[in-house]
Design an enzyme around this catalytic site. Structure first.
Site, PDB file in Angstrom:
ATOM      1  N   ASP A 120     -16.278   9.457 -19.985  1.00 32.53           N
ATOM      2  CA  ASP A 120     -16.938   9.312 -18.684  1.00 32.53           C
ATOM      3  C   ASP A 120     -15.981   8.596 -17.735  1.00 32.53           C
ATOM      4  O   ASP A 120     -15.905   7.370 -17.714  1.00 32.53           O
ATOM      5  CB  ASP A 120     -18.233   8.524 -18.814  1.00 32.53           C
ATOM      6  CG  ASP A 120     -19.051   8.523 -17.523  1.00 32.53           C
ATOM      7  OD1 ASP A 120     -18.473   8.818 -16.456  1.00 32.53           O
ATOM      8  OD2 ASP A 120     -20.260   8.230 -17.586  1.00 32.53           O
TER       9      ASP A 120
ATOM     10  N   ILE B 254     -19.203  -1.172 -12.098  1.00 32.86           N
ATOM     11  CA  ILE B 254     -20.338  -1.482 -12.969  1.00 32.86           C
ATOM     12  C   ILE B 254     -20.172  -0.820 -14.329  1.00 32.86           C
ATOM     13  O   ILE B 254     -19.355   0.084 -14.516  1.00 32.86           O
ATOM     14  CB  ILE B 254     -21.669  -1.041 -12.324  1.00 32.86           C
ATOM     15  CG1 ILE B 254     -21.695   0.491 -12.126  1.00 32.86           C
ATOM     16  CG2 ILE B 254     -21.900  -1.774 -11.017  1.00 32.86           C
ATOM     17  CD1 ILE B 254     -23.017   1.026 -11.619  1.00 32.86           C
TER      18      ILE B 254
ATOM     19  N   HIS C 117     -16.938   3.127 -12.318  1.00 40.97           N
ATOM     20  CA  HIS C 117     -16.855   2.163 -13.409  1.00 40.97           C
ATOM     21  C   HIS C 117     -15.455   1.579 -13.590  1.00 40.97           C
ATOM     22  O   HIS C 117     -15.232   0.808 -14.533  1.00 40.97           O
ATOM     23  CB  HIS C 117     -17.303   2.828 -14.709  1.00 40.97           C
ATOM     24  CG  HIS C 117     -18.638   3.495 -14.612  1.00 40.97           C
ATOM     25  ND1 HIS C 117     -19.811   2.793 -14.437  1.00 40.97           N
ATOM     26  CD2 HIS C 117     -18.988   4.818 -14.601  1.00 40.97           C
ATOM     27  CE1 HIS C 117     -20.828   3.642 -14.353  1.00 40.97           C
ATOM     28  NE2 HIS C 117     -20.352   4.873 -14.444  1.00 40.97           N
TER      29      HIS C 117
ATOM     30  N   GLY D  29     -24.315   3.247 -17.763  1.00 42.10           N
ATOM     31  CA  GLY D  29     -25.663   3.112 -18.311  1.00 42.10           C
ATOM     32  C   GLY D  29     -25.718   3.456 -19.786  1.00 42.10           C
ATOM     33  O   GLY D  29     -26.391   2.788 -20.573  1.00 42.10           O
TER      34      GLY D  29
END
Length: 339
Positions: free
Chosen positions: A240, A260, A245, A263
């Site tokens: 990902d 961040i 991120h 998830g």
């Protein structure tokens, strides 16, 4: 009337984020060309065929994923988790954590959003929920064929909810190993159907994946785990590569002070907690996982997972350590695991 400089910059960011997620250049071009959504036709939606994808991985990918979700983070030779990264005690293969199955959706995200008549802004896409069913233990290396279908589509006015189902089969035996259902919240993509009768389609049992109500009693178990400042940089190596991120500039444009955590990385931390505390280190007891993402996490923050037993299920929620309370529909994640 021509587009303003601000609009052009916004579109460039949208395309950059979309390409980073794996969305095809063809889909990005269609977004740029679409001044208004094309005519919505439910029959075209339901008849749409998604291209199949293939996922190939090795033991190295399995071990890297385990480190990416915090395995052996507290103790390098953790008695419960060393088996996910090392052939401990002569074991022939390293074990695969159940949430590794979520990696099989990455290529789906590059093809599964191109529905006829549905236009969306890639930078406004949010990963809302993830549901996983595990039918057989995942091998430590493999080649899987992923078959993709539409699980749901809902017009919410200002937004659209898109649900994509991915079934993964072992390429050699043809056995079904697992199923992912990914729920995406597409901000700004609603209003594509008749406002008096908003379109809503679901192709799975209503109670499948529904989270149980979190009890008001004290949790059966509580597990605290600290993410590392570099956690997102390690996790992204599992496939990902969304710059949200890793890129500070992209994160700030998106409204965050810094990049961040993914998830699905946080989901992995939560399931690890359940395996360690309730399953006594036996990951094969996890048969089904359902997680709902509602708040973001910054790498380096501490996660607290609270667990309750309900028959054959474990109800649990994960919050940040500095949060004093868990408020209904405001918690970071709510999910359940079948044993």
């Amino acid at each position: 009337m021509g587009k303003t400089r601000t609009q052009l910059q916004s579109e460039k960011l949208s395309i950059a984020l979309a390409l980073a997620r794996g969305v095809s250049t063809e889909a990005c071009s269609r977004f740029l060309m679409a001044g208004n959504p094309s005519g919505f036709d439910p029959d075209r939606i339901l008849a749409h065929k998604f291209p199949e994808t293939t996922s190939t991985y090795t033991e190295r990918d399995v071990a890297l994923y385990a480190l990416g979700i915090g395995a052996c983070g507290r103790e390098a030779v953790d008695a419960d988790e060393l088996k996910y990264v090392y052939n401990e005690n002569g074991q022939e293969y390293i074990e695969v954590l159940p949430t590794f199955a979520a990696l099989f959706i990455h290529k789906t995200m590059g093809t599964g959003l191109n529905l006829p008549g549905l236009s969306y802004d890639p930078k406004l896409l949010l990963h809302g929920q993830q549901y996983i069913e595990l039918y057989k233990p995942l091998p430590s290396r493999g080649c899987l064929d992923n078959k993709i279908s539409l699980a749901g589509l809902h017009d919410k006015g200002k937004a659209a909810i898109l649900e994509i189902e991915t079934k993964s089969y072992d390429k050699m035996s043809g056995q079904l190993l697992c199923m992912n259902r990914t729920t995406l919240f597409l901000r700004g993509a609603g209003g594509f159907s008749n406002s008096s009768h908003p379109y809503s389609y679901t192709n799975y049992p209503k109670n499948q994946g529904s989270a149980g109500k979190i009890p008001k009693t004290q949790p059966f178990m509580v597990y605290e785990d600290c993410t590392r400042p570099s956690q997102a940089l390690v996790y992204r190596l599992s496939g990902d590569y969304n710059p949200l991120h890793s890129d500070p500039i992209v994160a700030k444009i998106a409204g965050f002070s810094k990049p961040i955590l993914h998830g699905l990385c946080t989901l992995g931390f939560a399931v690890r907690a359940v395996i360690k505390c309730v399953c006594k280190g036996d990951s094969s007891k996890v048969k089904c996982i359902s997680g709902k993402f509602l708040l973001h996490v910054y790498p380096g923050e501490t996660l607290v997972t609270e667990m309750w037993l309900e028959g054959s299920r474990v109800l649990y929620q994960t919050k940040l350590r500095h949060c004093k309370f868990i408020i209904k529909n405001k918690d970071l994640k709510r999910m359940w695991v079948m044993q």
